[in-house]
Design a protein around this motif. Structure first.
Motif, mmCIF file in Angstrom:
data_model
loop_
_atom_site.group_PDB
_atom_site.id
_atom_site.type_symbol
_atom_site.label_atom_id
_atom_site.label_comp_id
_atom_site.label_asym_id
_atom_site.label_seq_id
_atom_site.Cartn_x
_atom_site.Cartn_y
_atom_site.Cartn_z
ATOM 1 N N THR A 194 -19.304 37.727 23.154
ATOM 2 C CA THR A 194 -19.666 38.832 24.055
ATOM 3 C C THR A 194 -19.638 38.340 25.501
ATOM 4 O O THR A 194 -19.130 39.025 26.398
ATOM 5 N N SER B 61 -17.068 39.483 28.540
ATOM 6 C CA SER B 61 -17.542 40.002 29.837
ATOM 7 C C SER B 61 -16.897 39.236 30.997
ATOM 8 O O SER B 61 -16.671 39.803 32.060
ATOM 9 N N ASP C 152 -15.137 40.655 34.178
ATOM 10 C CA ASP C 152 -15.767 40.329 35.471
ATOM 11 C C ASP C 152 -14.753 39.720 36.440
ATOM 12 O O ASP C 152 -14.767 40.023 37.638
ATOM 13 N N ASP D 285 -13.973 40.970 40.141
ATOM 14 C CA ASP D 285 -14.211 40.096 41.298
ATOM 15 C C ASP D 285 -12.907 39.514 41.870
ATOM 16 O O ASP D 285 -12.958 38.675 42.772
ATOM 17 N N ARG E 231 -11.471 30.244 36.697
ATOM 18 C CA ARG E 231 -12.643 30.315 35.810
ATOM 19 C C ARG E 231 -12.622 29.079 34.927
ATOM 20 O O ARG E 231 -11.572 28.737 34.393
ATOM 21 N N LEU F 160 -24.860 45.522 29.799
ATOM 22 C CA LEU F 160 -23.936 44.718 30.620
ATOM 23 C C LEU F 160 -23.076 45.615 31.497
ATOM 24 O O LEU F 160 -22.911 45.377 32.697
ATOM 25 N N VAL F 161 -22.548 46.669 30.860
ATOM 26 C CA VAL F 161 -21.692 47.593 31.608
ATOM 27 C C VAL F 161 -22.517 48.303 32.683
ATOM 28 O O VAL F 161 -22.088 48.440 33.835
ATOM 29 N N GLN G 235 -23.040 46.088 35.693
ATOM 30 C CA GLN G 235 -21.843 45.977 36.544
ATOM 31 C C GLN G 235 -21.626 47.262 37.345
ATOM 32 O O GLN G 235 -21.245 47.224 38.513
ATOM 33 N N LYS H 200 -26.933 42.890 33.814
ATOM 34 C CA LYS H 200 -25.626 42.206 33.662
ATOM 35 C C LYS H 200 -25.766 40.792 33.084
ATOM 36 O O LYS H 200 -24.848 40.298 32.449
ATOM 37 N N THR H 201 -26.907 40.146 33.301
ATOM 38 C CA THR H 201 -27.043 38.752 32.859
ATOM 39 C C THR H 201 -28.180 38.542 31.861
ATOM 40 O O THR H 201 -27.981 37.968 30.790
ATOM 41 N N GLN I 270 -29.313 33.958 36.848
ATOM 42 C CA GLN I 270 -28.408 34.661 37.763
ATOM 43 C C GLN I 270 -28.743 34.325 39.222
ATOM 44 O O GLN I 270 -27.844 34.187 40.056
ATOM 45 N N LYS J 180 -15.219 27.506 39.586
ATOM 46 C CA LYS J 180 -14.966 28.843 40.132
ATOM 47 C C LYS J 180 -14.699 28.688 41.628
ATOM 48 O O LYS J 180 -14.954 27.630 42.198
HETATM 49 C C1 FPP Z 1 -20.761 37.404 35.851
HETATM 50 O O1 FPP Z 1 -21.462 37.711 37.012
HETATM 51 C C2 FPP Z 1 -20.672 38.619 34.976
HETATM 52 C C3 FPP Z 1 -21.624 39.075 34.164
HETATM 53 C C4 FPP Z 1 -22.910 38.369 34.048
HETATM 54 C C5 FPP Z 1 -21.494 40.311 33.328
HETATM 55 C C6 FPP Z 1 -20.156 40.995 33.358
HETATM 56 C C7 FPP Z 1 -20.183 42.293 32.588
HETATM 57 C C8 FPP Z 1 -19.172 43.154 32.538
HETATM 58 C C9 FPP Z 1 -17.874 42.911 33.227
HETATM 59 C C10 FPP Z 1 -19.312 44.429 31.757
HETATM 60 C C11 FPP Z 1 -18.369 44.479 30.574
HETATM 61 C C12 FPP Z 1 -18.991 43.750 29.445
HETATM 62 C C13 FPP Z 1 -18.381 43.409 28.277
HETATM 63 C C14 FPP Z 1 -19.183 42.794 27.213
HETATM 64 C C15 FPP Z 1 -16.935 43.585 28.029
HETATM 65 P P1 FPP Z 1 -21.069 37.070 38.397
HETATM 66 O O2 FPP Z 1 -19.801 37.681 38.882
HETATM 67 O O3 FPP Z 1 -22.267 37.192 39.271
HETATM 68 O O4 FPP Z 1 -20.905 35.533 38.021
HETATM 69 P P2 FPP Z 1 -19.666 34.559 38.153
HETATM 70 O O5 FPP Z 1 -19.945 33.786 39.391
HETATM 71 O O6 FPP Z 1 -19.735 33.672 36.938
HETATM 72 O O7 FPP Z 1 -18.410 35.344 38.211
#
Ligand code: FPP
Ligand code: MG
Length: 342
Positions: A95, A99, A103, A107, A112, A160-161, A164, A188-189, A226, A243
């Motif tokens: 899961t 995500s 994500d 972004d 990654r 989660l959705v 976001q 989201k987290t 987070q 990242k």
């Molecule tokens: C990373 O956050 C992203 C998440 C914690 C959640 C993302 C959720 C979705 C895109 C919704 C869809 C969900 C599913 C299960 C398909 P960030 O951007 O703050 O962290 P980062 O620095 O690791 O990118």
């Protein structure tokens, strides 16, 4: 890509929270190896080799495997060897990986886990579809777990959705920027960290009180996690996080330090506000300058203090649980979140 093998990477987190040569260490390491194998096997279930390549790509690239570790630790409060505990851990990680596919599209992330993101390599549409595939696979696995696992998994996916979407939409007149921020990160987290623990506890047959306490610990740990992620975006380097450095600022995502600096009275906060008023995010010299100002801002210390409050709340959720190595490991995980550099 990380130079560590999957099992070495996973062991490095275990070694930070469990006493060496404790029985728990070997149980967790053994189970995490099984999780790795099952993750690879699940990605390989794609009937088309091209699809298997795409959905297996980030699974192979790495990650801390924090969520499966939480599932396995939670299962220690019941019968850790119970049928389905490994699959519960795999549901948590699949899961999460799903995500990340989505994500990184949102972004516009290019990197990654130290490798080109899925969207950078295959484009946005493939990344979104592959994320959907992984989410569908995790739902399929959850259907084979205890009865409540599938609805819980569906509710968490919805959170989660929602997180976001709330982040995209921004605060409304009804919720100020800070309550909005906490609502976003809780969904989201924190939702998935909490689910990871609850699934492990449920699958192992732990009592309802234990399940609830571990889920609450996960909610608080997730919020702290987070906030630490927001801090690392400003302080850490690409080499450590795998990242892009300062990505939140460059795409206009407002993390906690930025949010606090926007209302701050620090010498640099005024200049920072002017830089951040750009609606399209920051680039080049402006981006570098904003990061410098943020690093020097009192907002960083304030964000760390809020993170630590949440860690204290996570620890207090553990109070009623039986003492022993699993409880100490969950407590030590709070220190890992407070001191993480990647
Ligand atoms: C990373 O956050 C992203 C998440 C914690 C959640 C993302 C959720 C979705 C895109 C919704 C869809 C969900 C599913 C299960 C398909 P960030 O951007 O703050 O962290 P980062 O620095 O690791 O990118
Ligand atoms: Mg992101």
């Amino acid at each position: 890509m990380s130079t560590l093998t999957a099992s070495a990477r996973v062991r490095s987190l275990v070694s930070r929270i469990v006493v060496r040569e404790d029985k728990l260490e070997s149980r967790l390491s053994g189970s995490l190896e099984l999780v790795e194998k099952r993750l690879v096997e699940c990605a390989g279930r794609a009937s088309d080799p091209y699809v298997a390549d795409v959905v297996g790509y980030l699974v192979a690239a790495g990650g801390k495997r924090l969520r499966p570790l939480l599932t396995l630790l939670a299962a220690e409060f019941g019968d850790a060897g119970a049928l389905g505990v490994i699959d519960a851990a795999v549901v948590s990680e699949l899961t999460h990986v799903a995500s990340l596919y989505h994500d990184d599209v949102m972004d516009q992330a290019r990197i990654r886990h130290g490798v080109p993101s899925v969207n950078a390599r295959w484009g946005n549409s493939v990344a979104v579809m592959a994320g959907n595939w992984l989410l569908a696979m995790s739902a399929q696995l959850s259907a084979g777990l205890v009865h409540s696992a599938m609805p819980l998994h569906a509710q968490t996916s919805e959170r989660l959705v929602r997180g976001q979407l709330l982040e995209l939409l921004g605060p409304t007149a009804d919720d100020g920027p800070l309550p909005h921020y906490f609502s976003v990160i809780s969904h989201k987290t924190a939702a998935l960290l909490s689910l990871s623990l609850r699934l492990g506890a449920l699958q192992s047959g732990a009592s309802a009180d234990v399940c609830d306490a571990l889920a609450e610990y996960g909610e608080q740990l997730g919020v702290a996690f987070q906030i630490s992620d927001d801090l690392l975006d400003i302080t850490s380097s690409s080499a450590l996080t795998g990242k892009e450095h300062g990505k939140d600022l460059s795409v206009g995502v407002v993390g906690l330090p930025v949010l606090l600096a926007l209302t701050g009275e620090d010498a640099g906060d005024e200049e920072l506000r002017a830089l951040l008023s750009s609606p399209t995010g920051l680039a080049g010299e402006d981006h570098r300058r904003a990061l410098d100002l943020l690093r020097e801002s009192a907002a960083m210390g304030q964000a760390r203090a809020i993170r630590d409050e949440r860690l204290a709340m996570a620890r207090s959720a553990l109070r009623g649980l039986p003492a022993g190595p699993p409880l100490r490991a969950l407590d030590a995980l709070c220190d890992v979140v407070a001191t993480r550099t990647k």
